[in-house]
Write an enzyme that holds these catalytic residues in place. Structure first.
Site, short mmCIF file in Angstrom:
data_model
loop_
_atom_site.label_atom_id
_atom_site.label_comp_id
_atom_site.label_asym_id
_atom_site.label_seq_id
_atom_site.Cartn_x
_atom_site.Cartn_y
_atom_site.Cartn_z
N TYR A 22 0.80 -1.24 0.00
CA TYR A 22 0.00 0.00 0.00
C TYR A 22 0.83 1.29 0.00
O TYR A 22 0.26 2.38 0.01
CB TYR A 22 -0.95 0.00 1.21
CG TYR A 22 -1.87 -1.20 1.24
CD1 TYR A 22 -2.80 -1.41 0.23
CD2 TYR A 22 -1.80 -2.13 2.28
CE1 TYR A 22 -3.63 -2.51 0.24
CE2 TYR A 22 -2.64 -3.24 2.31
CZ TYR A 22 -3.55 -3.43 1.28
OH TYR A 22 -4.38 -4.51 1.30
N ASN A 73 -12.95 3.42 -1.16
CA ASN A 73 -12.11 2.24 -0.93
C ASN A 73 -12.64 1.60 0.35
O ASN A 73 -12.35 2.07 1.46
CB ASN A 73 -10.64 2.63 -0.77
CG ASN A 73 -9.76 1.39 -0.65
OD1 ASN A 73 -10.25 0.27 -0.50
ND2 ASN A 73 -8.45 1.58 -0.72
N HIS A 79 -15.14 -7.16 -0.15
CA HIS A 79 -15.22 -8.57 -0.54
C HIS A 79 -16.44 -9.30 0.04
O HIS A 79 -16.73 -10.40 -0.39
CB HIS A 79 -13.93 -9.28 -0.12
CG HIS A 79 -12.70 -8.57 -0.59
ND1 HIS A 79 -12.47 -8.27 -1.92
CD2 HIS A 79 -11.64 -8.04 0.10
CE1 HIS A 79 -11.32 -7.62 -2.03
NE2 HIS A 79 -10.80 -7.46 -0.83
N ASP A 86 -25.86 -2.67 -0.63
CA ASP A 86 -27.24 -2.20 -0.62
C ASP A 86 -27.32 -0.69 -0.42
O ASP A 86 -28.19 -0.03 -1.00
CB ASP A 86 -28.04 -2.92 0.48
CG ASP A 86 -28.43 -4.34 0.09
OD1 ASP A 86 -28.21 -4.72 -1.08
OD2 ASP A 86 -28.95 -5.07 0.96
N HIS A 99 -9.26 0.49 -5.30
CA HIS A 99 -8.32 -0.32 -4.52
C HIS A 99 -6.91 0.12 -4.90
O HIS A 99 -6.62 0.29 -6.10
CB HIS A 99 -8.49 -1.81 -4.81
CG HIS A 99 -9.86 -2.30 -4.46
ND1 HIS A 99 -10.25 -2.52 -3.16
CD2 HIS A 99 -10.93 -2.56 -5.24
CE1 HIS A 99 -11.52 -2.92 -3.16
NE2 HIS A 99 -11.96 -2.95 -4.40
N SER A 101 -4.15 -1.68 -4.30
CA SER A 101 -3.42 -2.85 -4.79
C SER A 101 -4.18 -3.49 -5.95
O SER A 101 -5.38 -3.24 -6.14
CB SER A 101 -3.25 -3.87 -3.66
OG SER A 101 -4.50 -4.36 -3.24
N ARG A 110 -9.75 -11.93 -2.48
CA ARG A 110 -9.76 -10.52 -2.91
C ARG A 110 -10.21 -10.36 -4.37
O ARG A 110 -10.40 -9.24 -4.84
CB ARG A 110 -8.38 -9.88 -2.75
CG ARG A 110 -7.89 -9.83 -1.33
CD ARG A 110 -6.57 -9.07 -1.22
NE ARG A 110 -5.82 -9.47 -0.05
CZ ARG A 110 -6.00 -8.99 1.17
NH1 ARG A 110 -6.90 -8.05 1.40
NH2 ARG A 110 -5.28 -9.43 2.19
C1 DQA Z 1 -7.66 -2.71 -0.59
C2 DQA Z 1 -7.65 -4.19 -1.01
C3 DQA Z 1 -8.43 -5.03 -0.02
O1 DQA Z 1 -8.40 -6.39 -0.41
C4 DQA Z 1 -7.83 -4.91 1.37
O2 DQA Z 1 -8.61 -5.63 2.29
C5 DQA Z 1 -7.64 -3.51 1.81
C6 DQA Z 1 -7.18 -2.52 0.84
C7 DQA Z 1 -6.75 -1.87 -1.52
O3 DQA Z 1 -6.82 -0.64 -1.43
O4 DQA Z 1 -5.96 -2.43 -2.28
O5 DQA Z 1 -7.77 -3.19 2.98
O6 DQA Z 1 -8.98 -2.21 -0.73
#
Ligand code: DQA
Length: 140
Positions: A22, A73, A79, A86, A99, A101, A110
């Site tokens: 990150y 985010n 997930h 909703d 996201h 990542s 993920r």
């Molecule tokens: C995330 C990806 C998610 O899988 C993870 O749980 C996060 C960060 C991302 O910004 O890449 O907390 O949302």
């Protein structure tokens, strides 16, 4: 336009957790850059982060009538949170899913977001730039 940048669970640890995934910049630092980016393009932006699923739902509900777009985010909530899904479906304000990542190159759990279907679009894999690209998508 006025935007809400909404971050979910564990995003407050950005810059301190899994820096290889990150990055090393704090969420406050990224948000400050986003505020400057929005202002430079003549837009306004507010920020909210919570580790509580219900607070994210409430923020989405309250965004109706105030914001032109949400940059979301939701972290791990993405997930599995049907409640957030909703909430997004319940409001007219468009949501861009973000996201940092590339979730598709990571663990299998993920690979699925239950939010994407009700979002306007999704930007992922570009680190902090995912937020900027998602915001920009509202005026391009
Ligand atoms: C995330 C990806 C998610 O899988 C993870 O749980 C996060 C960060 C991302 O910004 O890449 O907390 O949302």
């Amino acid at each position: 336009m006025k935007f809400l940048v909404l971050n979910g669970v564990n995003l407050n640890l950005t810059g301190r957790r899994e820096r290889d995934v990150y990055g090393g910049e704090s969420l406050d630092g990224i948000n400050a850059e986003l505020a400057a980016f929005a202002a430079a393009h003549g837009h306004e932006v507010d920020f909210f982060q919570s580790n509580l699923e219900g607070e994210i739902c409430t923020a989405i509900q309250k965004a109706e009538g105030t914001y032109d777009g949400i940059i979301l985010n939701a972290g791990a909530f993405s997930h599995y949170s049907y409640a957030i899904r909703d909430a997004i479906a319940a409001v007219k304000v468009p949501v861009a899913e973000v996201h940092m990542s590339n979730v598709h190159a990571r663990e299998e759990f993920r690979h699925v977001s239950v939010l994407t279907e009700v979002c306007r679009g999704e930007v992922l894999g570009f680190g902090k730039h995912s937020y900027f690209l998602a915001m920009e998508s509202f005026w391009l």
